[in-house]
Design an enzyme around this catalytic site. Structure first.
Site, PDB file in Angstrom:
ATOM      1  N   CYS A  90      46.973  43.287  40.026  1.00 48.20           N
ATOM      2  CA  CYS A  90      45.934  42.320  40.391  1.00 48.20           C
ATOM      3  C   CYS A  90      45.992  41.122  39.456  1.00 48.20           C
ATOM      4  CB  CYS A  90      44.557  42.967  40.313  1.00 48.20           C
ATOM      5  SG  CYS A  90      43.257  41.742  40.619  1.00 48.20           S
ATOM      6  N   LYS A 150      40.084  49.549  49.295  1.00 48.55           N
ATOM      7  CA  LYS A 150      40.132  48.452  48.322  1.00 48.55           C
ATOM      8  C   LYS A 150      40.293  49.070  46.940  1.00 48.55           C
ATOM      9  CE  LYS A 150      39.341  44.409  46.294  1.00 48.55           C
ATOM     10  NZ  LYS A 150      40.343  43.346  46.282  1.00 48.55           N
TER      11      LYS A 150
HETATM   12  O1  RRO Z   1      40.703  41.495  44.201  1.00 53.84           O
HETATM   13  C1  RRO Z   1      41.604  40.677  43.965  1.00 53.84           C
HETATM   14  O2  RRO Z   1      41.396  39.549  43.490  1.00 53.84           O
HETATM   15  C2  RRO Z   1      42.970  41.007  44.189  1.00 53.84           C
HETATM   16  C3  RRO Z   1      43.540  42.213  43.891  1.00 53.84           C
HETATM   17 BR1  RRO Z   1      42.616  43.650  43.271  1.00 53.84          BR
HETATM   18  C4  RRO Z   1      44.885  42.399  44.075  1.00 53.84           C
HETATM   19  O3  RRO Z   1      45.480  43.447  43.836  1.00 53.84           O
HETATM   20  N1  RRO Z   1      45.599  41.390  44.529  1.00 53.84           N
HETATM   21  C5  RRO Z   1      45.049  40.191  44.841  1.00 53.84           C
HETATM   22  O4  RRO Z   1      45.756  39.283  45.278  1.00 53.84           O
HETATM   23  N2  RRO Z   1      43.729  40.072  44.662  1.00 53.84           N
END
Ligand code: RRO
Length: 776
Positions: free
Chosen positions: A581, A483
């Protein structure tokens, strides 16, 4: 025989091998001259047929000159003596002697004529006690059946003396020879017509006397008093006083039956055929006309029980003796039982397809074969049997009926066998496909990282906790991607922050997780990474560390820490910088802010970490317009691995931001964080992701690999991404929906698809999407 103009050779004959391309027929009167020819005429490459080898003196001479000699004689003693002589002279490798009457069995000569390599030379010495007509008949036979002959030597006192009377002038000589051949017509030699034997099994006179067909065709080895069958009647017309081979009816039908391609093998006839076959006529048997060999054994007669008991052994013996395998069988009635017996015990003698017609076990109490063995033979040797029934009129008590006891028992056994085979076939097909599929390589080299499977997890769903990562390590995922980490642990946005949209059997998702993660330290703990590695055994898999610092500084800080920690570095294959993100409040997407993005790209790629065997990757947001792709590609190409930079790959693409899920019932947003907005993923971005992969692949330096991500739920989705140019494929939404087993499933679907299309590796179709264009 026009081309076979005989040349009388007298004592002063030249001593040279025969070289000319023309067919030469040399005739001598004496044994001495004949042996002289044997010494000097054959070339070392010659394959010689010696007709009438007598005691083998000439055979030895020929064998010491030529490549191979087949010596024939009608006398058993002569054949044995020749054989002994060859053994003594240690020439058995080169020459063999066989009992064979060519004039009585011209069809066997035809078999010899089909041998490969062909016989090119004949030495014939049948003159001793044979008439001139026999010599001429032999020449006629040789010229009509053996097209490859180049040289023939004949010893015949009678012919030599005739030739002495011939005119000297060539034209006159040719004319003379033609007339001579015409006048001295070969008298018809009594032939044993095997076809007749075949056509007429034991026949009875009106009074019921059973006539010996073998005596009739000259092959009965018993004296009339010892034979259980009658030797006094014609087997053909059933009249007394003559035998079938002298019968007018036989004569009348002879021409018609001559062409038949069937043979009955019995006693001496069989011996003769074996001899021909042993001499190399097998190909002829197969390739020309002798496709059907009917094996008949006089000693078994018409006794069903004897046939059942000994028939298979006799037939097997014959097939082995003839060195014939791959036999297709057409059998009928009780014959099918014999066939099944052979099938059960020696399936390798048989070919793949057979026909049984009106199979019947008649009055036998039990099967003489094990049904299970037949089943095993059918299965293991890929043999199929067509079973045909022709039920006659039920009114007729003699008529065949598959409902009567014998056929019904067989039919039942075969139906059961068929069911069992079908079952094992589907199992085998499955295993066979498995084996074929294992040969399909879906591994790839991602910017120097070796992935045994091109399907891997995306950073995001099910990558947060240690347990989740362990599960991926154990799965078929080709790599392990954590993650996106921030320096510190984050709990992410308030719940609910994830929703799914069901589209038939496919799923789309909207998330606003807000970068929840365990913090940099958790994903870079060397003992944890060691455990991950152990879970990934036996082959291990690349560990991709995803980072998404809230600032460039934070990202650099994480890179520094990684670079400083050899314990971690040894487990690290790549750092994937997430610039996409969409869900961190107050943090616009770096990937859309080109000046900032450029700075990030430049600064991070120069980090010393990437000189230490660690690949740099960027996870990009989806772009929607060509100039944007141009700009991004330009920026990234400057730091391409292949151009001295660090960038090994990009992921195309992260979720599409600003998606909104609306609850109609409550008339509210489904997700709570960030006004309900979130990143759209899964099925609904599949085609957008494909477009991004293709756009970037066509613009990026070759050394920057593209990893497809977006809507990958099946092998076909993965295939599409690779077709658009992706090196590997990441799975996000489907991983969340299905769990880590999705990697194995998608991988095997991809293999299946590749197998169907005849591809064995990803390179076979990667980036090979063809653009359809219409001409104006
Ligand atoms: O954690 C998120 O809300 C998230 C991330 Br880091 C990302 O790269 N892409 C996404 O759709 N959610």
């Amino acid at each position: 025989m026009a081309t076979w103009l005989p040349l009388l050779v007298e004592e002063d004959l030249p001593s040279e091998p025969w070289q000319s391309a023309e067919i030469q027929l040399e005739v001598v009167a004496t044994t001495q001259s004949f042996r002289h020819l044997a010494r000097c005429r054959p070339q070392p490459s010659a394959r010689i047929l010696e007709v009438g080898c007598c005691f083998g003196q000439c055979t030895v001479l020929l064998a010491s000159k030529a490549m191979e000699v087949l010596a024939l004689d009608t006398s058993k003693e002569c054949v044995e003596l020749t054989s002994a002589r060859l053994k003594e002279a240690e020439l058995t490798d080169v020459a063999r002697s066989l009992r064979f009457d060519m004039l009585a069995h011209p069809e066997l000569l035809r078999i010899l004529a089909g041998c490969s390599p062909p016989f090119t030379v004949v030495f014939a010495d049948i003159g001793g006690n044979r008439e001139l007509t026999h010599v001429l008949e032999l020449l006629q036979l040789l010229s009509s059946t053996m097209p490859h002959l180049r040289y023939v030597a004949v010893k015949s006192e009678a012919l030599a003396s005739e030739l002495q009377k011939a005119p000297v002038n060539l034209q006159e000589y040719i004319k003379w020879w033609e007339e001579f051949c015409h006048h001295v017509r070969p008298v018809k030699v009594r032939r044993r017509r095997m076809q007749q034997i075949l056509q007429h099994p034991v026949r009875r006179t009106k009074e019921g006397t059973e006539i010996c067909r073998f005596a009739n065709y000259g092959t009965c080895s018993k004296a009339p008093s010892e034979c259980r069958y009658d030797h006094g009647h014609c087997h053909r017309c059933l009249q007394p006083g003559h035998w079938a081979m002298d019968c007018e009816v036989t004569e009348a039908t002879h021409e018609k039956t001559e062409a038949m391609a069937t043979y009955s093998l019995c006693s001496e006839v069989a011996e003769g055929l074996f001899a021909a076959l042993r001499a190399g006529g097998r190909e002829y048997l197969f390739l020309k006309e002798y496709n059907i060999v009917i094996i008949d054994s006089p000693s078994l007669g018409l006794s069903r029980h004897r046939w059942i008991q000994y028939g298979p052994a006799v037939i097997r013996g014959v097939l082995r003796h003839l060195d014939i395998d791959q036999v297709s069988v057409f059998s009928m009635g009780l014959g099918s039982v014999i066939f099944h017996q052979i099938l059960a015990e020696t399936p390798h003698l048989l070919s793949h397809t057979h026909i049984v017609y009106n199979q019947d076990i008649a009055d036998l109490k039990s099967f003489p074969f094990e049904a299970y063995d037949v089943e095993v033979a059918l299965r293991d040797h890929d043999i199929q049997i067509w079973t045909i029934y022709n039920d006659e009129d039920d009114e007729d008590p003699q008529a065949y009926s598959r409902h009567s006891k014998g056929p019904a028992r067989l039919s039942e056994a075969f139906t059961k066998m068929q069911a069992d085979l079908r079952c094992s076939l589907s199992l085998r097909n499955h295993c066979g496909t498995q084996r074929a599929m294992e040969k399909i390589d879906i591994g790839c080299n991602l910017a120097g990282l070796q992935l045994s499977c091109c399907i891997l997890n995306a950073s995001g769903p099910r990558t947060n906790t240690e347990q989740q990562l362990m599960d991926i390590a154990r799965s078929s995922s080709g790599a392990l991607c954590s993650k996106s980490a921030t320096l510190e642990e984050r709990s992410g946005n308030p719940q609910p922050r994830y929703t799914e949209i069901q589209l038939g059997d496919r799923t789309a998702s909207i998330n606003s997780e807000g970068l929840p993660n365990k913090g940099f330290a958790a994903y870079s703990d060397s003992s944890f990474l060691q455990r991950l590695k152990e879970c990934s055994e036996p082959h291990g898999k690349p560990y991709i560390f995803s980072i998404s610092g809230l600032s460039l500084k934070e990202n650099l800080e994480m890179l520094d820490r990684l670079a400083e920690s050899p314990d971690v570095l040894q487990h690290l294959s790549a750092v994937e910088v997430n610039v996409a993100c969409p869900n961190v409040p107050g943090k616009p997407l770096v990937g859309y802010d080109f000046p900032q993005f450029a700075e990030v790209v430049q600064t991070m790629s120069r980090h010393p970490l990437f000189t230490k065997d660690c690949v740099l990757g960027f996870k990009l947001p989806p772009y929607l317009d060509a100039p944007l792709f141009d700009a991004v590609a330009k920026m990234l190409n400057e730091i391409a691995l292949g151009r001295g930079g660090a960038l090994g790959y990009v992921v195309c693409c992260n979720t599409l931001g600003s998606a909104l899920a609306v609850d109609i019932e409550t008339e509210t947003t489904v997700l709570h964080p960030k006004g309900g907005f979130g990143g759209l993923g899964g099925q609904l971005v599949r085609h957008l992701a494909l477009g991004n992969v293709r756009h970037l692949r066509s613009r990026l330096d070759d050394s920057i690999h593209v990893v497809g991500c977006g809507g990958v739920a099946t092998g076909e989705d993965a295939f599409a991404h690779i077709l658009c140019g992706a090196t590997a494929v990441q799975v996000a939404t489907q991983h969340r929906v299905e769990g880590p087993q999705c990697f194995e499933r998608i991988a095997s679907e991809l293999r299946e698809l590749m197998q169907r299309k005849g591809y064995t590796q990803l390179e076979d179709f990667r980036g090979k999407l063809r653009v359809r264009e219409s001409k104006l």
